[in-house]
Scaffold this motif. Structure first.
Motif, short mmCIF file in Angstrom:
data_model
loop_
_atom_site.label_atom_id
_atom_site.label_comp_id
_atom_site.label_asym_id
_atom_site.label_seq_id
_atom_site.Cartn_x
_atom_site.Cartn_y
_atom_site.Cartn_z
N UNK A 73 0.87 -1.06 0.08
CA UNK A 73 -0.11 0.18 0.15
C UNK A 73 1.38 0.78 0.03
N UNK A 74 1.72 1.18 0.53
CA UNK A 74 2.71 2.68 0.96
C UNK A 74 3.47 2.56 -0.54
N UNK A 75 3.96 1.43 -0.98
CA UNK A 75 4.56 1.91 -2.88
C UNK A 75 2.91 2.76 -3.51
N UNK A 76 2.36 1.32 -3.84
CA UNK A 76 1.58 2.24 -4.11
C UNK A 76 0.32 3.03 -3.72
N UNK A 77 0.72 4.15 -2.98
CA UNK A 77 0.85 5.65 -2.31
C UNK A 77 1.55 6.25 -2.95
N UNK A 78 1.84 6.10 -2.43
CA UNK A 78 3.45 6.99 -3.24
C UNK A 78 4.08 6.93 -4.62
N UNK A 79 3.45 6.28 -4.89
CA UNK A 79 3.04 6.42 -7.01
C UNK A 79 2.45 7.01 -6.98
N UNK A 80 0.54 6.68 -5.82
CA UNK A 80 -0.45 7.64 -6.38
C UNK A 80 -0.13 8.80 -6.55
N UNK A 81 1.08 9.73 -5.54
CA UNK A 81 1.02 11.22 -5.07
C UNK A 81 2.11 11.62 -5.44
N UNK A 82 2.76 10.82 -5.97
CA UNK A 82 3.98 11.27 -7.68
C UNK A 82 2.56 11.51 -8.93
N UNK A 87 7.29 4.63 -7.33
CA UNK A 87 8.14 4.65 -6.28
C UNK A 87 9.74 3.83 -5.68
N UNK A 88 10.41 4.61 -5.28
CA UNK A 88 12.17 4.87 -5.02
C UNK A 88 11.95 2.68 -4.33
N UNK A 89 12.88 2.39 -4.50
CA UNK A 89 13.05 1.10 -4.37
C UNK A 89 14.41 0.81 -3.95
N UNK A 90 14.83 -0.29 -2.84
CA UNK A 90 15.99 -0.43 -1.99
C UNK A 90 16.69 -0.76 -2.92
N UNK A 91 18.05 -0.87 -2.33
CA UNK A 91 19.24 -1.56 -3.00
C UNK A 91 20.10 -2.33 -2.33
N UNK A 92 19.76 -3.73 -1.22
CA UNK A 92 20.28 -3.87 -0.23
C UNK A 92 21.48 -4.23 -0.19
N UNK A 93 22.49 -4.17 -1.69
CA UNK A 93 23.64 -4.23 -1.42
C UNK A 93 24.85 -3.13 -2.90
N UNK A 94 25.70 -3.11 -2.61
CA UNK A 94 25.51 -2.32 -3.62
C UNK A 94 26.28 -3.13 -4.50
N UNK A 95 26.07 -3.04 -5.81
CA UNK A 95 26.11 -3.60 -7.25
C UNK A 95 27.18 -2.84 -7.75
N UNK A 96 28.34 -3.19 -8.06
CA UNK A 96 29.40 -2.67 -9.43
C UNK A 96 29.09 -3.14 -10.37
N UNK A 100 29.64 2.13 -20.12
CA UNK A 100 30.68 3.16 -20.31
C UNK A 100 30.06 4.46 -21.51
N UNK A 101 29.05 4.12 -21.85
CA UNK A 101 27.79 4.98 -22.61
C UNK A 101 27.07 4.71 -21.93
N UNK A 102 26.61 5.41 -20.39
CA UNK A 102 25.25 5.72 -20.29
C UNK A 102 24.12 6.16 -20.86
N UNK A 103 23.39 6.28 -21.32
CA UNK A 103 22.17 6.97 -22.12
C UNK A 103 21.22 7.51 -21.06
N UNK A 104 20.54 8.57 -21.52
CA UNK A 104 19.76 9.63 -20.06
C UNK A 104 18.96 9.08 -20.32
N UNK A 105 18.03 8.77 -18.97
CA UNK A 105 16.82 8.21 -18.84
C UNK A 105 16.22 9.26 -18.09
N UNK A 106 14.78 9.57 -17.85
CA UNK A 106 14.61 10.09 -17.32
C UNK A 106 14.68 9.31 -15.38
N UNK A 107 15.08 9.97 -14.30
CA UNK A 107 15.00 9.62 -12.97
C UNK A 107 14.48 10.59 -12.07
N UNK A 108 13.35 10.15 -10.89
CA UNK A 108 13.54 10.90 -9.52
C UNK A 108 14.36 11.75 -9.31
#
Length: 441
Positions: A73-82, A87-96, A100-108
């Protein structure tokens, strides 16, 4: 599957398992059948979690299922309010990840990319494309670490770490993190954990002498939060989204309580009213005799909601009860209300906070239970009643919370000191005789 569809799926699964019709559930929840049907089909989302909580209880959902439903519900409510923003999602572990050529894409939120150092052509073969970022049910970390991958690029990875500086070498939280400074665990709590935030906002002290591997040390002013499921640089640690007001001198029915004091009855002043009990007990150097009631009022400090997942009892010390006198604050009182509480037996080897139902003039009050939802507009009051018949105990409470910004533990104690409750079995008991103006047995 979107957040709203996942939330609706969980509601349908609970309803189908319970074998209840929409009409029966609507009557229990005091809502319309059409509204409930829209919730379960994903056409609408409840504005408040209270409806969802009652739905889970009516369907016989377990505490774990209630937490899963709350997170959805929190995730759905956050998406509705935005307005449809993911909605933001967590990263449990930092991934390497090497991009080389990141493509631009909209990020919150902005993404921090560390550019690799120039490398010899002979040492680099084909570069891997960007891998998927790990996702979780809560939030997205702000920093993405870029590093070299593959056995053939080991020398290049060392060069990247040298160029990137200490940001890439920040210690991670978890079993796989490198050695670093850690905070001591409370007695009987098992492995060492990160610092614990207290109800007054002061971090618990860290024992000296802990070894550490090379790497940055978090500054002393960092927010005192236990972030057990995240890996981030110190400046990105989540803040505690809760405030707690703690009352440690709560009397049963507002008049019934007892204190243990070393002074004789001739030098002890008359009993105070409940509001003046902290000052009276401090002046007499008195401790709670046999029973202590603690009342904690919690409210959120941000715009989102926080889930209280559990409450743990920590006994820091056990001593032989002192041979002092018992002073009863009243000769007897009572009322028609017995509040629902979390009962704690301090004499148990591992005390637990056990939910106990109450009674209000013959009407049963349901026992409190976790998880509980807290926000700035929806405070929660927890009442804990601790008893002992065999020890002079120092103890505290740890509230585990989870919110959109992370997770942690909030320490409940007596203004930075442990709570103290002592057994009073076999001690002289005095009550105050108003007609005589003195303490008498």
């Amino acid at each position: 599957m979107g957040e709203a569809e996942n939330f609706a799926r969980l509601m349908r699964e609970l309803k189908e398992r319970a074998g209840l019709s929409y009409g029966a559930l609507a009557r229990r929840l005091h809502t319309s059948t059409s509204t409930l049907h829209r919730y379960c089909n994903g056409d609408a989302l409840p504005a408040e979690f209270a409806v969802v909580d009652r739905f889970a209880r009516a369907c016989g959902g377990s505490p774990a299922e209630a937490v899963d439903l709350h997170r959805a519900w929190l995730l759905a409510d956050a998406r509705r309010r935005a307005g449809g923003e993911p909605a933001p999602a967590p990263a449990l572990e930092t991934q390497a990840v090497l991009e080389p050529e990141p493509e631009p894409e909209p990020e919150p939120e902005p993404v921090v990319v560390v550019a690799p150092a120039p490398e010899p052509a002979a040492a680099v073969g084909s570069r891997p494309g960007p891998g998927p970022l790990p996702r979780g049910p809560w939030y997205r970390r702000r920093a993405v670490v870029v590093a070299a991958a593959g056995a053939t690029a080991g020398a290049v990875a060392v060069a990247l770490l040298a160029v990137a500086g200490p940001e890439l070498r920040a210690p991670r939280t978890g079993a796989g993190a490198g050695a670093g400074p850690t905070a001591p665990s409370a007695p009987g709590s098992g492995p060492a954990s990160a610092p614990v935030a207290t109800a007054t906002g002061a971090p618990q002290p860290t024992a000296p002498g802990g070894g550490s591997a090379p790497g940055p040390v978090p500054p002393a002013a960092s927010p005192p939060v236990t972030a057990t499921a995240t890996a981030s640089a110190p400046h990105a640690a989540p803040v505690v989204p809760l405030k707690a007001a703690v009352r440690t001198h709560v009397w049963a029915a507002g008049c019934d309580h007892a204190y243990l004091a070393e002074r004789g009855p001739g030098s002890v002043p008359p009993p105070p009213v409940e509001a003046d009990a902290p000052a009276w007990a401090s002046a007499q150097r008195a401790v709670h005799a046999g029973t202590q009631i603690v009342e904690v009022t919690l409210h959120g400090t941000g715009g989102g909601a926080v889930v209280l997942e559990d409450m743990e009892v920590r006994v820091a010390a056990r001593r032989t009860p002192p041979a002092w006198n018992v002073y009863q604050m009243s000769q007897g009182c009572g009322g028609g209300l017995t509040p629902a509480v979390f009962a704690v037996n301090l004499d148990a080897p591992r005390p637990l906070a056990r939910p106990v139902a109450g009674n209000d003039a013959g009407k049963a009050l349901p026992a409190p239970s976790f998880p509980l939802r807290v926000s700035a507009a929806e405070p929660v009051v927890l009442r804990v009643e601790a008893v002992t018949t065999g020890c002079d105990c120092d103890w505290s409470l740890d509230l585990r919370w989870t919110g959109p910004s992370g997770s942690g533990t909030l320490r409940i104690d007596d203004g930075g000191r442990p709570l103290r409750t002592s057994a009073a079995t076999g001690r002289p008991v005095y009550g105050y005789a108003l007609e005589q103006g003195r303490w008498a047995r």
